[in-house]
Write a protein that holds these residues in place. Structure first.
Motif, short mmCIF file in Angstrom:
data_model
loop_
_atom_site.label_atom_id
_atom_site.label_comp_id
_atom_site.label_asym_id
_atom_site.label_seq_id
_atom_site.Cartn_x
_atom_site.Cartn_y
_atom_site.Cartn_z
N ALA A 212 0.82 -1.21 0.00
CA ALA A 212 0.00 0.00 0.00
C ALA A 212 0.86 1.26 0.00
O ALA A 212 0.43 2.31 -0.50
N THR A 216 1.19 2.20 -6.26
CA THR A 216 -0.13 2.76 -6.48
C THR A 216 -1.05 1.64 -6.96
O THR A 216 -0.63 0.75 -7.70
N ALA A 217 -2.29 1.67 -6.53
CA ALA A 217 -3.21 0.59 -6.87
C ALA A 217 -4.61 1.13 -7.09
O ALA A 217 -4.99 2.17 -6.55
N SER A 218 -5.36 0.42 -7.90
CA SER A 218 -6.76 0.74 -8.14
C SER A 218 -7.64 -0.09 -7.21
O SER A 218 -7.21 -1.13 -6.69
N TRP A 219 -8.87 0.34 -7.00
CA TRP A 219 -9.80 -0.40 -6.15
C TRP A 219 -10.08 -1.79 -6.72
O TRP A 219 -10.55 -2.68 -6.00
N THR A 220 -9.78 -1.98 -8.00
CA THR A 220 -10.07 -3.26 -8.64
C THR A 220 -9.27 -4.41 -8.05
O THR A 220 -9.60 -5.58 -8.29
N VAL A 222 -9.01 -5.02 -4.83
CA VAL A 222 -9.59 -5.41 -3.54
C VAL A 222 -10.20 -6.81 -3.57
O VAL A 222 -9.99 -7.61 -2.64
N THR A 264 -5.10 -7.14 -11.71
CA THR A 264 -6.11 -6.11 -11.50
C THR A 264 -5.57 -4.90 -10.76
O THR A 264 -6.33 -3.97 -10.49
N ARG A 266 -3.60 -2.30 -11.43
CA ARG A 266 -3.53 -0.94 -11.98
C ARG A 266 -4.42 -0.76 -13.21
O ARG A 266 -4.13 0.08 -14.06
#
Length: 330
Positions: A212, A216-220, A222, A264, A266
């Motif tokens: 984290a 950088t990460a997208s909510w996808t 999760v 999933t 980015r």
């Protein structure tokens, strides 16, 4: 069309990890769970019928990567060339040693046994380091060329993933042996699997928490994280209850979850660089032309059917435990 092929690539890669993970896990545990030559042959015989069928999933995934995402393939392999080379060495060593170990009944097998174990360890660590680098971003400059030297791919976070994959594959291998190995191995395999739950949990917690801050990460991403923790909890509950088939399924899902997380992480980007202002590649940029993807779509359905059918038939014909009457493939 691009999203469909990205899902196909993810499905094949996740299938490979879910199935071949216990091959490498058994290889790593070979010396620990077997005490003599007879036991070692029965341990190897447990995954013998599935061994080559499991590797087909990797071949299919690489084929999709080359055909559907040619721009991504070149950047991924050049940005992580050292882990890729060690991975290939581990795969070749493991595969060759498994198949050559028992060719001559009168030959010494200690060297081949060592090669199986070393090959399995190298493969597991290399897969972890490779995926850990995809989470961080590959060391590519703005032109997409490798930078940072030979050791650039061995950041501490990537090494964490290497250690984590040892735990995940070993846990999966122990659960598999509790299902397929002779009954006298069940208690040993169960104890080993339970002991590996803590390292696997520690890897998930540290990888998610550290990641984290590092990436950088997208909510996808999760759902993949939730799936991983859920699979680990299910595996722990099944092992404690002695439901080893359920535990095996849960550990297979657990080993596949990091692949889904990487895929999933980015979206809609397929690849980014760990260098500030470095190279990035979206799914659209990574994919082949629409015409090429359309042509590949004619090949996809029958290929998936054949792969799934072979796997199903293999499991159906070898659902029981190895016993004195079993044909020991290796």
């Amino acid at each position: 069309m691009v999203i469909l092929w990205w899902c196909v690539l993810g499905f094949l890669t996740a299938g490979y990890f879910a199935l071949a993970g216990y091959d490498y896990g058994v290889g790593m545990l070979l010396g620990r769970l077997s005490r003599d030559e007879g036991e070692r042959r029965r341990v190897l015989g447990a995954f013998g019928p599935f061994f080559l069928a499991n590797e087909v999933w990797l071949v299919a995934a690489v084929g999709v990567l080359f055909g559907a995402f040619p721009q991504l393939e070149g950047k991924v392999f050049s940005g992580a060339y050292v882990p890729v080379v060690t991975l290939l060495l581990g795969l070749v060593t493991f595969t060759a040693a498994v198949q050559l170990r028992s060719r001559r009944p009168d030959a010494g097998r200690g060297t081949w046994t060592l090669a199986i174990t070393v090959g399995a360890w190298v493969t597991a660590v290399s897969w972890g380091v490779f995926l850990g680098n995809l989470v961080l971003g590959l060391p590519l400059d703005v032109a997409g060329l490798p930078t940072g030297g030979v050791l650039a791919a061995f950041e501490p976070y990537a090494l964490l993933w290497g250690a984590g994959f040892v735990a995940l594959f070993a846990l999966q291998g122990a659960a598999f042996l509790a299902v397929r190995a002779p009954s006298e191995f069940t208690a040993r395999a169960n104890r080993t699997a339970k002991a590996l739950l803590a390292p696997a949990f520690a890897f998930l917690v540290v990888a998610v928490g550290w990641g984290a801050f590092e990436a950088t990460a997208s909510w996808t991403v999760v759902p993949a994280i939730v799936l991983a923790f859920g699979a680990l909890v299910a595996a722990a509950a099944a092992l404690r209850a002695g439901r080893h088939r359920s535990a095996l399924v849960a550990t297979m899902v657990l080993s596949a979850s990091p692949v889904l997380a990487v895929g999933t992480l980015r979206l809609p980007d397929a690849l980014v660089s760990s260098v500030d202002g470095g190279f990035s590649l979206s799914l659209t940029e990574a994919a082949a032309s629409t015409e090429t993807l359309g042509l590949l779509s004619f090949v996809l359905p029958p290929a998936l059917v054949v792969i799934a059918a072979v796997q199903w038939v293999t499991w159906r014909r070898n659902a029981g435990r190895v016993d004195q009457r079993s044909l020991l493939h290796f």
